[in-house]
Design an enzyme around this catalytic site. Structure first.
Site, PDB file in Angstrom:
ATOM      1  N   SER A  56     -34.303  43.365  25.332  1.00 21.56           N
ATOM      2  CA  SER A  56     -34.903  42.431  26.286  1.00 21.56           C
ATOM      3  C   SER A  56     -34.573  42.193  27.565  1.00 21.56           C
ATOM      4  O   SER A  56     -35.106  41.733  28.251  1.00 21.56           O
ATOM      5  CB  SER A  56     -35.161  41.222  25.419  1.00 21.56           C
ATOM      6  OG  SER A  56     -33.749  40.779  25.187  1.00 21.56           O
ATOM      7  N   TYR A 241     -10.730  44.208  32.512  1.00 23.60           N
ATOM      8  CA  TYR A 241     -11.681  44.706  31.626  1.00 23.60           C
ATOM      9  C   TYR A 241     -11.270  46.128  30.810  1.00 23.60           C
ATOM     10  O   TYR A 241     -11.090  45.898  29.703  1.00 23.60           O
ATOM     11  CB  TYR A 241     -12.878  45.297  32.674  1.00 23.60           C
ATOM     12  CG  TYR A 241     -14.230  45.613  32.049  1.00 23.60           C
ATOM     13  CD1 TYR A 241     -15.167  44.430  31.814  1.00 23.60           C
ATOM     14  CD2 TYR A 241     -14.497  46.738  31.376  1.00 23.60           C
ATOM     15  CE1 TYR A 241     -16.246  44.576  31.343  1.00 23.60           C
ATOM     16  CE2 TYR A 241     -15.629  46.932  30.819  1.00 23.60           C
ATOM     17  CZ  TYR A 241     -16.688  45.853  30.612  1.00 23.60           C
ATOM     18  OH  TYR A 241     -17.897  46.341  29.838  1.00 23.60           O
TER      19      TYR A 241
END
Length: 400
Positions: A56, A241
């Site tokens: 989506s 990260y």
């Protein structure tokens, strides 16, 4: 019917409203980009049947659009979004899906949507049944799922992801999105529980469950490919990260993908490959120290060099050059597709490393493309999109 004027409610990296017309315009722009790429195809390939898990927003949405608009793909999309009700808008992903669904219906493509927790057995069973009834099998699975938590459907244990370094405290430069100033941020290292939780959410366990479920139901066509998405980024971001908790999860996902690939090869003659994509503006990325400032600088440099890509451009490249029908993907030594090669090009990263230490509150707007980053963030929710009449009431309910 529920008509209302929708205004952005934004604080920092949180937006609690979405504009249906703005979201639809964004989707239609992506469709036109993908359709333009389709016109130049030379392979003469026929339609695809594609399952997109996490369909989506972001790369998942762009992959669904690229498959449909470039190849006439029939698609099944799985996502977890909130519908609009009363005077409360839906989430942007719901409006994005509605816009793509309209396009698919208008062009005669199959578009099946499942709104629910993709980690659950219930949604997996529902998805399998709809694949069987709507298209028989799928030729490709795109796995672009992201969430802060996941409940293991077999054990009932709920995992919570954390954004932390591993081993050492992280100290770095970031932009405070509320006050719009450059500041130093300190993040303490993760506990073993935090690492385990992040791997439990963002690692490869759910990908393996989806693969097994599809194989057991005989829903993967001969030669089927499964493509999970990942990100590595430059050395500048590694401490928080790639070398942190998220990196541990990505390593687990990549290791699982190699095992999944062996399983596919032995059963349907298929393949699983991680696609390492470039940095992009997302609500999740906005919460990660370093990334909003890094992306603002990266985008300025790439636009100056006419190299900038939005997610749809990367997904067009992914299908056109790597995973579309008849394509044999080029991979790195870890069997990964590297769409991020443009971002990590040496001269681009050298310029970032040169400019980064000089960035301050007084000069960051001149040195980076922060205002474009800020607008891009608002556009995720359908705001600041050209041609949209934001002062007029708009229908908040949508069909998917």
């Amino acid at each position: 019917m529920a008509m209302a004027v929708v205004k952005p409610r934004i604080r920092g990296f949180i937006c609690t409203t979405a504009h249906p017309a703005g979201c639809a315009s964004n989707v239609n722009t992506q469709i036109q980009i993908a359709r333009a790429a389709e016109a130049g195809r030379q392979d003469g390939a026929g339609p695809l049947r594609v399952l997109v898990i996490g369909a989506s927003t972001g790369y998942g949405l762009a992959a669904r659009i690229a498959a449909g608009a470039m190849y006439g793909a029939d698609t099944v999309g799985v996502f977890y979004e909130r519908e609009g009700s009363g005077t409360k808008s839906a989430t942007p992903g719901f409006y994005n899906t509605a816009a793509y669904h309209r396009y698919a219906q208008e062009t005669g493509l199959v578009s099946v949507n499942i709104n629910g927790d993709a980690y659950s057995h219930e949604v997996k069973r529902k998805t399998l049944a709809l694949i069987a009834s709507s298209m028989g099998q799928v030729d490709m699975v795109i796995y672009s799922l992201a969430s802060p938590r996941r409940t293991d459907p077999d054990t009932g244990e709920t995992y919570q992801s954390v954004l932390r370094p591993v081993g050492e405290t992280y100290v770095g430069k970031t932009i405070d999105l509320n006050r719009e100033i450059i500041k130093e941020v300190t993040v303490e290292p993760a506990t073993e529980e935090g690492i385990r939780g992040t791997v439990g959410v963002m690692g490869g366990d759910d990908l393996n469950l989806w693969t097994n479920a599809l194989l057991e139901a005989d829903l993967l066509a001969d030669g089927a490919r499964i493509i999970p998405f990942s990100y590595i980024g430059p050395a500048l971001t590694w401490a928080i990260y790639r070398s942190g908790t998220i990196g541990r999860a990505k390593e687990h996902l990549e290791k699982t993908t190699r095992k999944v690939s062996a399983k596919l090869e032995s059963t349907v003659g298929g393949q699983a490959l991680v696609s390492v994509n470039g940095a992009m503006i997302t609500q999740a990325a906005a919460a990660i120290p370093v990334l909003p400032l890094y992306i603002s600088l990266l985008y300025r440099i790439m636009r100056e060099r006419s190299l900038h890509e939005d997610p749809i451009h990367q997904m067009v490249r992914l299908f056109r050059d790597y995973i579309g029908p008849g394509r044999t993907p080029e991979v790195d030594e870890e069997q990964r597709i590297r769409l991020d090669a443009v971002e990590l090009e040496a001269s681009i990263q050298r310029e970032i490393e040169s400019v980064w230490p000089t960035i301050t509150t007084d000069n960051y707007r001149a040195l980076t493309d922060y205002d474009a980053y800020k607008r891009g963030f608002r556009q995720l929710f359908g705001f600041e999109v050209d041609g949209v009449a934001y002062d007029e009431p708009v229908e908040l309910e949508a069909e998917i």
